[in-house]
Design an enzyme around this catalytic site. Structure first.
Site, PDB file in Angstrom:
ATOM      1  N   HIS A  57      -8.722 -10.286  -0.312  1.00 47.90           N
ATOM      2  CA  HIS A  57      -8.422 -10.230   1.132  1.00 47.90           C
ATOM      3  C   HIS A  57      -9.491 -11.117   1.779  1.00 47.90           C
ATOM      4  O   HIS A  57     -10.655 -10.726   1.829  1.00 47.90           O
ATOM      5  CB  HIS A  57      -8.523  -8.776   1.615  1.00 47.90           C
ATOM      6  N   ASP A 115       2.414  -6.981   2.581  1.00 46.17           N
ATOM      7  CA  ASP A 115       1.254  -6.171   3.001  1.00 46.17           C
ATOM      8  C   ASP A 115       1.752  -4.914   3.723  1.00 46.17           C
ATOM      9  O   ASP A 115       1.234  -4.541   4.780  1.00 46.17           O
ATOM     10  CB  ASP A 115       0.301  -6.976   3.891  1.00 46.17           C
ATOM     11  N   ASN A 118      -6.836   0.285  -2.515  1.00 48.26           N
ATOM     12  CA  ASN A 118      -7.668   0.876  -1.450  1.00 48.26           C
ATOM     13  C   ASN A 118      -7.083   2.192  -0.954  1.00 48.26           C
ATOM     14  O   ASN A 118      -6.981   2.452   0.239  1.00 48.26           O
ATOM     15  CB  ASN A 118      -7.843  -0.110  -0.277  1.00 48.26           C
ATOM     16  N   ASP A 144     -21.897 -15.891  -4.174  1.00 47.73           N
ATOM     17  CA  ASP A 144     -21.338 -16.677  -5.279  1.00 47.73           C
ATOM     18  C   ASP A 144     -21.435 -15.922  -6.617  1.00 47.73           C
ATOM     19  O   ASP A 144     -20.498 -15.931  -7.407  1.00 47.73           O
ATOM     20  CB  ASP A 144     -22.075 -18.019  -5.350  1.00 47.73           C
ATOM     21  N   HIS A 182       0.876  -1.179   0.000  1.00 46.29           N
ATOM     22  CA  HIS A 182       0.000   0.000   0.000  1.00 46.29           C
ATOM     23  C   HIS A 182       0.912   1.227   0.000  1.00 46.29           C
ATOM     24  O   HIS A 182       1.429   1.605   1.051  1.00 46.29           O
ATOM     25  CB  HIS A 182      -0.904   0.011   1.235  1.00 46.29           C
ATOM     26  N   LEU A 183       1.127   1.802  -1.192  1.00 37.47           N
ATOM     27  CA  LEU A 183       2.042   2.956  -1.262  1.00 37.47           C
ATOM     28  C   LEU A 183       1.369   4.257  -0.834  1.00 37.47           C
ATOM     29  O   LEU A 183       2.042   5.282  -0.685  1.00 37.47           O
ATOM     30  CB  LEU A 183       2.590   3.122  -2.684  1.00 37.47           C
ATOM     31  N   ARG A 184       0.014   4.210  -0.673  1.00 39.39           N
ATOM     32  CA  ARG A 184      -0.766   5.409  -0.268  1.00 39.39           C
ATOM     33  C   ARG A 184      -0.589   6.569  -1.253  1.00 39.39           C
ATOM     34  O   ARG A 184      -0.948   6.459  -2.370  1.00 39.39           O
ATOM     35  CB  ARG A 184      -0.392   5.858   1.152  1.00 39.39           C
ATOM     36  N   HIS A 234       1.002   3.585   8.352  1.00 37.85           N
ATOM     37  CA  HIS A 234       0.152   4.548   9.062  1.00 37.85           C
ATOM     38  C   HIS A 234       1.080   5.477   9.836  1.00 37.85           C
ATOM     39  O   HIS A 234       2.242   5.141  10.081  1.00 37.85           O
ATOM     40  CB  HIS A 234      -0.788   3.821  10.031  1.00 37.85           C
TER      41      HIS A 234
HETATM   42  O1  DOR Z   1      -3.887  -4.378   8.183  1.00 37.13           O
HETATM   43  C1  DOR Z   1      -4.261  -4.060   7.058  1.00 37.13           C
HETATM   44  N1  DOR Z   1      -4.043  -2.816   6.578  1.00 37.13           N
HETATM   45  N2  DOR Z   1      -4.895  -4.946   6.311  1.00 37.13           N
HETATM   46  C2  DOR Z   1      -5.466  -4.606   5.143  1.00 37.13           C
HETATM   47  O2  DOR Z   1      -6.009  -5.460   4.488  1.00 37.13           O
HETATM   48  C3  DOR Z   1      -5.452  -3.213   4.666  1.00 37.13           C
HETATM   49  C4  DOR Z   1      -4.293  -2.515   5.215  1.00 37.13           C
HETATM   50  C5  DOR Z   1      -4.318  -1.030   5.011  1.00 37.13           C
HETATM   51  O3  DOR Z   1      -4.582  -0.586   3.879  1.00 37.13           O
HETATM   52  O4  DOR Z   1      -4.050  -0.291   5.961  1.00 37.13           O
HETATM   53 ZN    ZN Z   2      -3.080  -5.142   2.171  1.00 36.53          ZN
HETATM   54 ZN    ZN Z   3      -5.649  -7.267   2.993  1.00 32.44          ZN
END
Ligand code: DOR
Ligand code: ZN
Ligand code: ZN
Length: 444
Positions: free
Chosen positions: A181, A302, A95, A161, A63-65, A306
């Protein structure tokens, strides 16, 4: 003949054994691997004596944000973290804020990442509420489609489904894998106690989700491919192993689910809060065994950055997710040095396996003709310290952990990016953005 760069006197893994060899690089590719005395002339020669010359790690879950979440991480800090960690290719999750559900947000990410990259960056997209609204023009610039059955990317959709099959079919029509996920919890399920959090995101929830997706996959006669993200429980890992189908069903595990357990942390501590949560030593053991037996294909971090404030809040308020880009190679190569993983396994789970799953032809192997994406790693004892990360996320559950491997030099596309703590190129000069798959695009 003269080459651009020669990595001399380093240790290279050939058929699982360690040999001293010179690695020659020319126009971004590995030109050859040579025995002592047989190496070509080179413009630049670097001694890698007592160091391991490995293919760079490929991390397909990052997740490079950036954009509206640049306080957590941006494309500079995230790709610098990768380079400092010996990771030469990262693949970014959708996301983000805004999420990647349309071409506009994907294009913004591509442009931003291209401007400041230090490694190769690929992308995933999410799937909109109406599957038919997916803009197929995005397909050639992404490496897969990602769904979060429990989460905010597309709120309030039930992954029954029918929906799962529609998503698998869309991905399959585009020649891409569907990544999931695995979690069946309802998006509105909010925990008001710490036990509640663990109950909602239980192993049973993971197993049920894995089972539903596998069942949908098996009910399709197209060439749909499903990749299960961050498997954390013994039973779901076994279920995947039982249903394994080379290429059609693949799975990843994170270093933290392999090496840490929930009991290592107090329940009040948000440092190790992530989804899925850490499990038991029994789960650790099963995941390790199945990784070795190819029941689980690869390791992915993953990397979910934060801010320190978001992580150091009381458990229920703390955000889920930990940084991983700067700890994966040190932790996994330490597993090799301590005899719990073989070199062949390491190379498969951190480099060639990820490249195979996403169709990254020419990546993931240190061999003649492949892209010169390389991590030079020293055998050296040091302790992980979040404050030294290039990532903006400094809080790690591996704080203080002793490891035996230090990424020292990182080479991307034949260019030295990082050398013993220093970045030797400017932002935006090396690496490919977006990384593309060479084995997709059936219907586009
Ligand atoms: O702990 C997590 N953080 N699990 C995830 O699936 C998403 C990720 C996030 O984007 O912070
Ligand atoms: Zn993730
Ligand atoms: Zn995930």
């Amino acid at each position: 003949m003269s080459v651009d760069l020669l990595l001399k006197y380093g240790t290279v893994i050939v058929e699982g054994k360690e040999y001293q060899r010179a690695v020659a690089i020319k126009t971004g590719k590995i030109e050859g691997i040579y025995k002592f005395g047989q190496e070509p002339e080179a413009e630049t020669v670097i001694s890698c004596k007592n160091k391991f010359v490995l293919p760079g790690a490929i991390d397909i879950h990052v997740h490079l944000r950036g954009m509206n979440q640049s306080d957590k991480e941006d494309y500079i800090s995230g790709t610098r973290a990768a380079a400092a960690g010996g990771v030469t290719t990262v693949v970014d999750m959708p996301n983000s804020n805004p999420p990647v559900l349309d071409w506009e947000s994907l294009e913004t990410k591509i442009q931003n990442a291209r401007a400041v990259r230090y490694v190769n960056v690929g992308f995933y997209a999410g799937i909109p509420r109406e599957v038919s609204d997916f803009d197929v023009d995005m397909a050639k610039n992404i490496l897969g489609l990602k769904v979060y059955p429990h989460s905010p990317l597309t709120e309030g959709i039930t992954y029954d489904d029918k929906r799962i099959k529609e998503c698998l079919t869309l991905a399959s029509d585009l020649g891409l894998p569907l990544l999931v996920h695995p979690d069946t919890s309802k998006p509105e399920a909010k925990s008001d106690s710490i036990e509640g959090f663990f109950n909602i995101h239980s192993c049973q929830s993971e197993i049920d989700s894995v089972a539903k997706f596998i069942e949908a996959l098996q009910g399709l006669d197209n060439e749909a491919r499903l990749h299960i993200c961050h498997v954390s429980c013994a039973a779901s890992a076994r279920l995947i192993t039982k249903n394994r189908a080379e290429e059609r069903l693949t799975a990843e595990v994170t270093p933290h689910h392999l090496l840490l357990t929930g009991a290592d942390f107090s329940n009040e501590d948000g440092t190790a809060k992530m989804l899925p949560p850490l499990r038991s030593p029994y789960d650790n053991e099963a995941l390790r065994t199945l990784l070795s037996k190819c029941g689980i294909d690869i390791v992915a971090t993953d990397h979910a950055p934060h801010t320190s404030g978001e992580k150091l809040s009381p458990f229920l308020q703390a955000n889920s997710g930990i940084p991983g880009l700067e700890t994966m190679v040190p932790l996994m190569v330490t597993e090799v040095f301590e005899g719990r993983l073989t070199w062949v396994e390491y190379l498969r789970v951190c480099s060639s396996g990820p490249a195979r799953i996403l169709g990254l032809v020419g990546k993931g192997v240190l061999s003649k003709g492949y892209d010169a994406d390389i991590a030079v790693v020293a055998k050296e004892e040091w302790s992980i310290m979040g404050s030294e990360f290039q990532s903006k996320a400094k809080i790690t559950p591996f704080e203080g952990r002793k490891v035996l491997a230090k990424p020292e030099i990182t080479i991307v596309g034949g260019e030295i990016v990082y050398n013993q703590g220093k970045f030797v190129v400017g932002a935006g000069n090396v690496g490919t953005v977006p990384v593309r798959s060479l084995i997709q695009l059936r219907n586009t």
